[in-house]
Design a protein around this motif. Sequence first.
Motif, PDB file in Angstrom:
ATOM      1  N   GLY A 143       0.755  -1.143   0.031  1.00 27.65           N
ATOM      2  CA  GLY A 143       0.091   0.128  -0.067  1.00 27.65           C
ATOM      3  C   GLY A 143       0.664   1.271   0.042  1.00 27.65           C
ATOM      4  O   GLY A 143       0.232   2.416   0.250  1.00 27.65           O
ATOM      5  N   GLY A 144       2.159   1.166  -0.483  1.00 26.97           N
ATOM      6  CA  GLY A 144       3.008   2.430  -0.523  1.00 26.97           C
ATOM      7  C   GLY A 144       3.691   2.679   0.883  1.00 26.97           C
ATOM      8  O   GLY A 144       3.708   1.881   1.560  1.00 26.97           O
ATOM      9  N   GLY A 145       4.093   4.011   0.969  1.00 28.02           N
ATOM     10  CA  GLY A 145       4.878   4.232   1.888  1.00 28.02           C
ATOM     11  C   GLY A 145       6.499   3.918   1.776  1.00 28.02           C
ATOM     12  O   GLY A 145       6.926   3.566   0.810  1.00 28.02           O
ATOM     13  N   LEU A 146       7.116   3.946   2.900  1.00 29.26           N
ATOM     14  CA  LEU A 146       8.438   3.772   3.034  1.00 29.26           C
ATOM     15  C   LEU A 146       8.825   2.100   2.653  1.00 29.26           C
ATOM     16  O   LEU A 146       9.746   1.715   1.979  1.00 29.26           O
ATOM     17  CB  LEU A 146       9.166   3.922   4.242  1.00 29.26           C
ATOM     18  CG  LEU A 146      10.557   3.779   4.605  1.00 29.26           C
ATOM     19  CD1 LEU A 146      11.463   4.706   3.576  1.00 29.26           C
ATOM     20  CD2 LEU A 146      11.028   3.956   5.978  1.00 29.26           C
ATOM     21  N   LEU A 147       8.033   1.225   3.104  1.00 37.70           N
ATOM     22  CA  LEU A 147       7.963  -0.053   2.601  1.00 37.70           C
ATOM     23  C   LEU A 147       8.137  -0.473   1.280  1.00 37.70           C
ATOM     24  O   LEU A 147       8.711  -1.365   0.789  1.00 37.70           O
ATOM     25  CB  LEU A 147       7.035  -1.059   3.472  1.00 37.70           C
ATOM     26  CG  LEU A 147       7.404  -2.559   3.489  1.00 37.70           C
ATOM     27  CD1 LEU A 147       8.741  -2.840   4.122  1.00 37.70           C
ATOM     28  CD2 LEU A 147       6.127  -3.057   4.437  1.00 37.70           C
ATOM     29  N   HIS A 148       7.383   0.522   0.715  1.00 42.39           N
ATOM     30  CA  HIS A 148       7.082   0.298  -0.870  1.00 42.39           C
ATOM     31  C   HIS A 148       8.458   0.676  -1.585  1.00 42.39           C
ATOM     32  O   HIS A 148       8.860  -0.271  -2.348  1.00 42.39           O
ATOM     33  CB  HIS A 148       6.151   1.055  -1.294  1.00 42.39           C
ATOM     34  CG  HIS A 148       6.140   1.437  -2.753  1.00 42.39           C
ATOM     35  ND1 HIS A 148       5.554   0.517  -3.667  1.00 42.39           N
ATOM     36  CD2 HIS A 148       6.669   2.482  -3.540  1.00 42.39           C
ATOM     37  CE1 HIS A 148       5.490   0.867  -4.972  1.00 42.39           C
ATOM     38  NE2 HIS A 148       6.324   2.138  -5.044  1.00 42.39           N
ATOM     39  N   TRP A 149       9.112   1.632  -1.313  1.00 43.28           N
ATOM     40  CA  TRP A 149      10.523   1.914  -1.716  1.00 43.28           C
ATOM     41  C   TRP A 149      11.774   0.967  -1.336  1.00 43.28           C
ATOM     42  O   TRP A 149      12.489   0.642  -2.068  1.00 43.28           O
ATOM     43  CB  TRP A 149      10.821   3.276  -1.462  1.00 43.28           C
ATOM     44  CG  TRP A 149       9.708   4.253  -2.103  1.00 43.28           C
ATOM     45  CD1 TRP A 149       8.888   5.089  -1.371  1.00 43.28           C
ATOM     46  CD2 TRP A 149       9.743   4.451  -3.500  1.00 43.28           C
ATOM     47  NE1 TRP A 149       8.279   5.834  -2.355  1.00 43.28           N
ATOM     48  CE2 TRP A 149       8.690   5.187  -3.667  1.00 43.28           C
ATOM     49  CE3 TRP A 149      10.265   3.999  -4.788  1.00 43.28           C
ATOM     50  CZ2 TRP A 149       8.191   5.928  -4.805  1.00 43.28           C
ATOM     51  CZ3 TRP A 149       9.942   4.525  -5.903  1.00 43.28           C
ATOM     52  CH2 TRP A 149       8.972   5.418  -6.088  1.00 43.28           C
ATOM     53  N   ILE A 150      11.456   0.478  -0.121  1.00 46.70           N
ATOM     54  CA  ILE A 150      12.591  -0.554   0.285  1.00 46.70           C
ATOM     55  C   ILE A 150      12.091  -1.894  -0.452  1.00 46.70           C
ATOM     56  O   ILE A 150      13.246  -2.361  -0.673  1.00 46.70           O
ATOM     57  CB  ILE A 150      12.171  -0.634   1.949  1.00 46.70           C
ATOM     58  CG1 ILE A 150      12.813   0.485   2.528  1.00 46.70           C
ATOM     59  CG2 ILE A 150      12.983  -1.987   2.121  1.00 46.70           C
ATOM     60  CD1 ILE A 150      12.311   0.368   4.134  1.00 46.70           C
ATOM     61  N   GLY A 151      10.978  -2.092  -0.798  1.00 48.79           N
ATOM     62  CA  GLY A 151      10.585  -3.409  -1.513  1.00 48.79           C
ATOM     63  C   GLY A 151      11.464  -3.330  -2.861  1.00 48.79           C
ATOM     64  O   GLY A 151      12.036  -4.289  -3.322  1.00 48.79           O
ATOM     65  N   TRP A 152      11.535  -2.272  -3.425  1.00 47.95           N
ATOM     66  CA  TRP A 152      12.001  -1.933  -4.983  1.00 47.95           C
ATOM     67  C   TRP A 152      13.717  -2.138  -4.756  1.00 47.95           C
ATOM     68  O   TRP A 152      14.351  -2.835  -5.628  1.00 47.95           O
ATOM     69  CB  TRP A 152      11.945  -0.722  -5.453  1.00 47.95           C
ATOM     70  CG  TRP A 152      10.524  -0.959  -5.971  1.00 47.95           C
ATOM     71  CD1 TRP A 152       9.433   0.154  -5.758  1.00 47.95           C
ATOM     72  CD2 TRP A 152       9.896  -1.483  -7.171  1.00 47.95           C
ATOM     73  NE1 TRP A 152       8.424  -0.221  -6.274  1.00 47.95           N
ATOM     74  CE2 TRP A 152       8.570  -1.040  -7.044  1.00 47.95           C
ATOM     75  CE3 TRP A 152      10.249  -2.703  -7.747  1.00 47.95           C
ATOM     76  CZ2 TRP A 152       7.770  -1.795  -7.886  1.00 47.95           C
ATOM     77  CZ3 TRP A 152       9.598  -3.344  -8.553  1.00 47.95           C
ATOM     78  CH2 TRP A 152       8.060  -3.037  -8.807  1.00 47.95           C
ATOM     79  N   LEU A 153      14.208  -1.677  -3.561  1.00 45.92           N
ATOM     80  CA  LEU A 153      15.684  -1.835  -3.322  1.00 45.92           C
ATOM     81  C   LEU A 153      15.872  -3.315  -2.911  1.00 45.92           C
ATOM     82  O   LEU A 153      17.078  -4.023  -3.502  1.00 45.92           O
ATOM     83  CB  LEU A 153      16.036  -1.093  -2.002  1.00 45.92           C
ATOM     84  CG  LEU A 153      15.909   0.517  -2.374  1.00 45.92           C
ATOM     85  CD1 LEU A 153      16.285   1.279  -1.054  1.00 45.92           C
ATOM     86  CD2 LEU A 153      16.892   1.009  -3.427  1.00 45.92           C
ATOM     87  N   VAL A 154      15.105  -3.853  -2.391  1.00 47.67           N
ATOM     88  CA  VAL A 154      15.263  -5.376  -1.906  1.00 47.67           C
ATOM     89  C   VAL A 154      15.169  -6.168  -3.189  1.00 47.67           C
ATOM     90  O   VAL A 154      16.048  -7.230  -3.414  1.00 47.67           O
ATOM     91  CB  VAL A 154      14.371  -5.862  -1.044  1.00 47.67           C
ATOM     92  CG1 VAL A 154      14.329  -7.287  -0.902  1.00 47.67           C
ATOM     93  CG2 VAL A 154      14.790  -5.333   0.298  1.00 47.67           C
ATOM     94  N   CYS A 155      14.499  -5.845  -4.220  1.00 47.39           N
ATOM     95  CA  CYS A 155      14.404  -6.624  -5.505  1.00 47.39           C
ATOM     96  C   CYS A 155      15.518  -6.442  -6.288  1.00 47.39           C
ATOM     97  O   CYS A 155      16.065  -7.271  -7.008  1.00 47.39           O
ATOM     98  CB  CYS A 155      13.250  -6.013  -6.322  1.00 47.39           C
ATOM     99  SG  CYS A 155      11.396  -6.237  -5.884  1.00 47.39           S
ATOM    100  N   LEU A 156      16.211  -5.185  -6.136  1.00 39.48           N
ATOM    101  CA  LEU A 156      17.517  -4.927  -7.097  1.00 39.48           C
ATOM    102  C   LEU A 156      18.491  -5.885  -6.325  1.00 39.48           C
ATOM    103  O   LEU A 156      19.531  -6.274  -7.023  1.00 39.48           O
ATOM    104  CB  LEU A 156      17.892  -3.450  -7.060  1.00 39.48           C
ATOM    105  CG  LEU A 156      17.018  -2.481  -7.834  1.00 39.48           C
ATOM    106  CD1 LEU A 156      17.476  -0.972  -7.438  1.00 39.48           C
ATOM    107  CD2 LEU A 156      17.391  -2.836  -9.130  1.00 39.48           C
ATOM    108  N   ALA A 157      18.801  -5.964  -4.931  1.00 39.78           N
ATOM    109  CA  ALA A 157      19.681  -6.576  -4.547  1.00 39.78           C
ATOM    110  C   ALA A 157      19.632  -8.103  -4.726  1.00 39.78           C
ATOM    111  O   ALA A 157      20.447  -8.764  -4.759  1.00 39.78           O
ATOM    112  CB  ALA A 157      19.772  -6.541  -2.780  1.00 39.78           C
TER     113      ALA A 157
END
Length: 174
Positions: free
Chosen positions: A34-48
Amino acid sequence: MIRPEVRAALARWQEVLAGVAVVALGLYWALFTGGGLLHWIGWLVCLAGGAWIVAGVQRARFHQGNGGPGVVQVVERRVSYFGPLNGGIVDLEAMSSLVLDPSGKPPHWVLRAPGQQPLHIPLTAKGADQLFDAFASLPGIQTEHMLRHMEGTSPGPVVIWRTQGAQNPAIRLH
């Protein structure tokens, strides 16, 4: 409970499977929280996780099996090989060239350093998987070039890496 060949395949590809799990977790966080900080952390985790998958595929391609003669150890940038007929130690900083010789049975790496006898290490020696990280740390090495020649059927020795100042040494049978 798990057949030995399935267990070996899972062990070979375990980093790729872990990377896929990390990407799945990252996608879950990025798409379904649903967005927020965890949304952006999720994309960083995908890159890692994607980087982990790429590294895992390279390591799996480098793995040539076990059961070959001898034991390899890599400790503090020093490669040691202890085999039934020969062995030796080479510091990575002292290496002048790395050659893949597919003509041997089994195929083997030839590590050359000035003032030392070449060190021949079978690709299937116990602990030979440690050599991937050691070789990847050599300045200017092209890992894809190395992996391509490991999978190919070259008739003779192939120079994988050479120091800038090293001349083209004659490759001898013995």
